[in-house]
Design a protein around this motif. Structure first.
Motif, PDB file in Angstrom:
ATOM      1  N   ARG A   1       0.906  -1.309  -0.454  1.00 15.40           N
ATOM      2  CA  ARG A   1       0.133   0.281  -0.454  1.00 15.40           C
ATOM      3  C   ARG A   1       1.244   1.421   0.030  1.00 15.40           C
ATOM      4  O   ARG A   1       0.500   2.040   0.649  1.00 15.40           O
ATOM      5  CB  ARG A   1      -0.637   0.102   1.008  1.00 15.40           C
ATOM      6  CG  ARG A   1      -2.116  -1.295   1.347  1.00 15.40           C
ATOM      7  CD  ARG A   1      -3.177  -1.336   1.779  1.00 15.40           C
ATOM      8  NE  ARG A   1      -4.074  -2.020   1.751  1.00 15.40           N
ATOM      9  CZ  ARG A   1      -4.515  -2.671   3.056  1.00 15.40           C
ATOM     10  NH1 ARG A   1      -4.436  -2.565   3.935  1.00 15.40           N
ATOM     11  NH2 ARG A   1      -5.089  -3.623   2.501  1.00 15.40           N
TER      12      ARG A   1
ATOM     13  N   ASN B   1      -4.420   2.830   1.828  1.00 16.98           N
ATOM     14  CA  ASN B   1      -5.030   3.095   2.830  1.00 16.98           C
ATOM     15  C   ASN B   1      -5.798   3.734   2.786  1.00 16.98           C
ATOM     16  O   ASN B   1      -5.798   4.756   3.730  1.00 16.98           O
ATOM     17  CB  ASN B   1      -3.925   2.410   3.909  1.00 16.98           C
ATOM     18  CG  ASN B   1      -5.287   1.689   4.678  1.00 16.98           C
ATOM     19  OD1 ASN B   1      -6.836   0.823   4.445  1.00 16.98           O
ATOM     20  ND2 ASN B   1      -4.990   1.417   6.312  1.00 16.98           N
ATOM     21  N   TYR B   2      -6.565   4.187   1.759  1.00 13.73           N
ATOM     22  CA  TYR B   2      -7.868   5.025   1.598  1.00 13.73           C
ATOM     23  C   TYR B   2      -9.154   4.504   1.971  1.00 13.73           C
ATOM     24  O   TYR B   2      -8.923   3.407   1.975  1.00 13.73           O
ATOM     25  CB  TYR B   2      -7.006   5.565   0.646  1.00 13.73           C
ATOM     26  CG  TYR B   2      -6.693   6.529  -0.305  1.00 13.73           C
ATOM     27  CD1 TYR B   2      -6.705   7.937   0.325  1.00 13.73           C
ATOM     28  CD2 TYR B   2      -5.704   5.963  -0.659  1.00 13.73           C
ATOM     29  CE1 TYR B   2      -5.798   8.543  -0.652  1.00 13.73           C
ATOM     30  CE2 TYR B   2      -3.571   7.066  -1.064  1.00 13.73           C
ATOM     31  CZ  TYR B   2      -4.398   8.092  -0.853  1.00 13.73           C
ATOM     32  OH  TYR B   2      -3.408   8.752  -1.299  1.00 13.73           O
ATOM     33  N   LEU B   3     -10.094   4.958   2.399  1.00 16.75           N
ATOM     34  CA  LEU B   3     -11.364   5.447   2.517  1.00 16.75           C
ATOM     35  C   LEU B   3     -11.670   6.554   1.808  1.00 16.75           C
ATOM     36  O   LEU B   3     -11.812   7.473   2.057  1.00 16.75           O
ATOM     37  CB  LEU B   3     -12.209   5.356   4.164  1.00 16.75           C
ATOM     38  CG  LEU B   3     -11.599   4.140   5.076  1.00 16.75           C
ATOM     39  CD1 LEU B   3     -11.845   4.554   6.730  1.00 16.75           C
ATOM     40  CD2 LEU B   3     -11.695   3.122   4.652  1.00 16.75           C
TER      41      LEU B   3
ATOM     42  N   VAL C   1     -16.668  -1.988   1.905  1.00 17.49           N
ATOM     43  CA  VAL C   1     -16.798  -2.411   2.872  1.00 17.49           C
ATOM     44  C   VAL C   1     -18.375  -2.759   4.087  1.00 17.49           C
ATOM     45  O   VAL C   1     -18.234  -3.346   4.722  1.00 17.49           O
ATOM     46  CB  VAL C   1     -16.696  -1.198   3.913  1.00 17.49           C
ATOM     47  CG1 VAL C   1     -16.091  -1.015   5.875  1.00 17.49           C
ATOM     48  CG2 VAL C   1     -14.317  -0.817   3.917  1.00 17.49           C
TER      49      VAL C   1
ATOM     50  N   TRP D   1     -16.280   2.621   0.887  1.00 17.80           N
ATOM     51  CA  TRP D   1     -14.988   1.602   0.443  1.00 17.80           C
ATOM     52  C   TRP D   1     -13.406   1.854   1.003  1.00 17.80           C
ATOM     53  O   TRP D   1     -13.292   2.655   1.276  1.00 17.80           O
ATOM     54  CB  TRP D   1     -15.548   2.020  -1.553  1.00 17.80           C
ATOM     55  CG  TRP D   1     -16.495   1.954  -2.047  1.00 17.80           C
ATOM     56  CD1 TRP D   1     -17.574   3.353  -2.120  1.00 17.80           C
ATOM     57  CD2 TRP D   1     -16.777   1.112  -2.870  1.00 17.80           C
ATOM     58  NE1 TRP D   1     -18.121   2.948  -2.800  1.00 17.80           N
ATOM     59  CE2 TRP D   1     -18.340   1.893  -2.605  1.00 17.80           C
ATOM     60  CE3 TRP D   1     -16.516  -0.517  -2.889  1.00 17.80           C
ATOM     61  CZ2 TRP D   1     -19.210   0.282  -3.494  1.00 17.80           C
ATOM     62  CZ3 TRP D   1     -17.588  -0.943  -4.125  1.00 17.80           C
ATOM     63  CH2 TRP D   1     -18.664  -0.854  -3.951  1.00 17.80           C
ATOM     64  N   ARG D   2     -12.861   0.380   0.652  1.00 15.22           N
ATOM     65  CA  ARG D   2     -11.092   0.644   1.514  1.00 15.22           C
ATOM     66  C   ARG D   2     -10.388   0.674  -0.274  1.00 15.22           C
ATOM     67  O   ARG D   2     -10.857  -0.307  -1.119  1.00 15.22           O
ATOM     68  CB  ARG D   2     -10.818  -0.293   2.522  1.00 15.22           C
ATOM     69  CG  ARG D   2      -9.486   0.771   2.822  1.00 15.22           C
ATOM     70  CD  ARG D   2      -8.900  -1.342   3.201  1.00 15.22           C
ATOM     71  NE  ARG D   2      -8.797  -1.899   2.654  1.00 15.22           N
ATOM     72  CZ  ARG D   2      -8.052  -2.156   1.809  1.00 15.22           C
ATOM     73  NH1 ARG D   2      -6.822  -1.517   1.198  1.00 15.22           N
ATOM     74  NH2 ARG D   2      -7.654  -3.403   0.831  1.00 15.22           N
TER      75      ARG D   2
ATOM     76  N   ASP E   1      -7.195   0.434  -1.697  1.00 19.17           N
ATOM     77  CA  ASP E   1      -5.246   0.396  -1.420  1.00 19.17           C
ATOM     78  C   ASP E   1      -4.703   0.503  -1.963  1.00 19.17           C
ATOM     79  O   ASP E   1      -3.237   1.521  -1.034  1.00 19.17           O
ATOM     80  CB  ASP E   1      -4.711  -0.824  -2.530  1.00 19.17           C
ATOM     81  CG  ASP E   1      -5.248  -2.573  -2.017  1.00 19.17           C
ATOM     82  OD1 ASP E   1      -5.496  -2.309  -1.072  1.00 19.17           O
ATOM     83  OD2 ASP E   1      -4.616  -3.354  -2.564  1.00 19.17           O
TER      84      ASP E   1
ATOM     85  N   GLN F   1      -7.079   9.314   4.195  1.00 15.04           N
ATOM     86  CA  GLN F   1      -6.612   8.039   3.794  1.00 15.04           C
ATOM     87  C   GLN F   1      -5.883   8.014   5.198  1.00 15.04           C
ATOM     88  O   GLN F   1      -5.648   8.674   5.898  1.00 15.04           O
ATOM     89  CB  GLN F   1      -5.127   9.638   2.928  1.00 15.04           C
ATOM     90  CG  GLN F   1      -3.535   8.075   3.026  1.00 15.04           C
ATOM     91  CD  GLN F   1      -2.647   8.791   2.226  1.00 15.04           C
ATOM     92  OE1 GLN F   1      -2.933   9.772   1.747  1.00 15.04           O
ATOM     93  NE2 GLN F   1      -1.842   7.849   1.559  1.00 15.04           N
ATOM     94  N   ASP F   2      -5.098   7.106   5.490  1.00 13.78           N
ATOM     95  CA  ASP F   2      -4.198   6.766   7.602  1.00 13.78           C
ATOM     96  C   ASP F   2      -3.275   6.829   7.601  1.00 13.78           C
ATOM     97  O   ASP F   2      -2.275   6.886   6.184  1.00 13.78           O
ATOM     98  CB  ASP F   2      -5.180   5.351   6.773  1.00 13.78           C
ATOM     99  CG  ASP F   2      -4.176   4.412   8.215  1.00 13.78           C
ATOM    100  OD1 ASP F   2      -3.732   4.524   8.954  1.00 13.78           O
ATOM    101  OD2 ASP F   2      -4.068   3.164   7.939  1.00 13.78           O
TER     102      ASP F   2
END
Length: 136
Positions: A17, A21-23, A60, A80-81, A83, A124-125
């Motif tokens: 990633r 690692n986005y939502l 998700v 949605w997640r 990568d 973004q994480d």
């Protein structure tokens, strides 16, 4: 056990990633009188949405908002997640008429009240932000 986060290629759960690692969250309202049908559709098609996602994208779920300070963001959220940011292109391709998600998202859209409140947000994480991209 958590894997070490690096600036060049982030790996989480063994997946690459890089800066990822986005939502993605889309908010919407449903048409009046359609709640029961919508709820049944969600129960019936949740697994289908998960299976139709291409590599790099995870469905998700669809969530009912129970509490929020966002008064015009819609009563429901689809999450949605992704990568990585490039997964947006993959997502767009998968939702085209020949794509695997098209039919399911068209059905889901039939419940949406297009004249009501809606929202979109991409997050973004922070553990996966590549340093120097923003505000440094």
């Amino acid at each position: 056990m958590s894997e070490e986060v690096t600036n060049d290629a982030t790996k989480i759960d063994g997946k690459n990633r890089a800066g990822g690692n986005y939502l993605y969250q889309g908010g919407f309202c449903i048409l009046a009188g359609k709640y029961d049908e919508f709820a049944k559709w969600c129960k019936k098609n949740g697994q289908g949405l998960k299976k139709a996602c291409p590599m790099g994208i995870e469905f998700v779920g669809i969530f009912m908002v129970r509490q929020t300070s966002e008064k015009e963001a819609g009563d429901y959220r689809i999450v949605w997640r992704l990568d990585n940011y490039a997964s947006l292109d993959t997502f767009q391709t998968a939702t085209q008429p020949a794509g695997p998600l098209h039919q399911l998202l068209t059905e889901l859209g039939s419940f949406s009240d297009r004249g009501a409140n809606w929202s979109q947000i991409m997050m973004q994480d922070m553990e996966n932000v590549v340093s120097g991209l923003f505000y440094d």
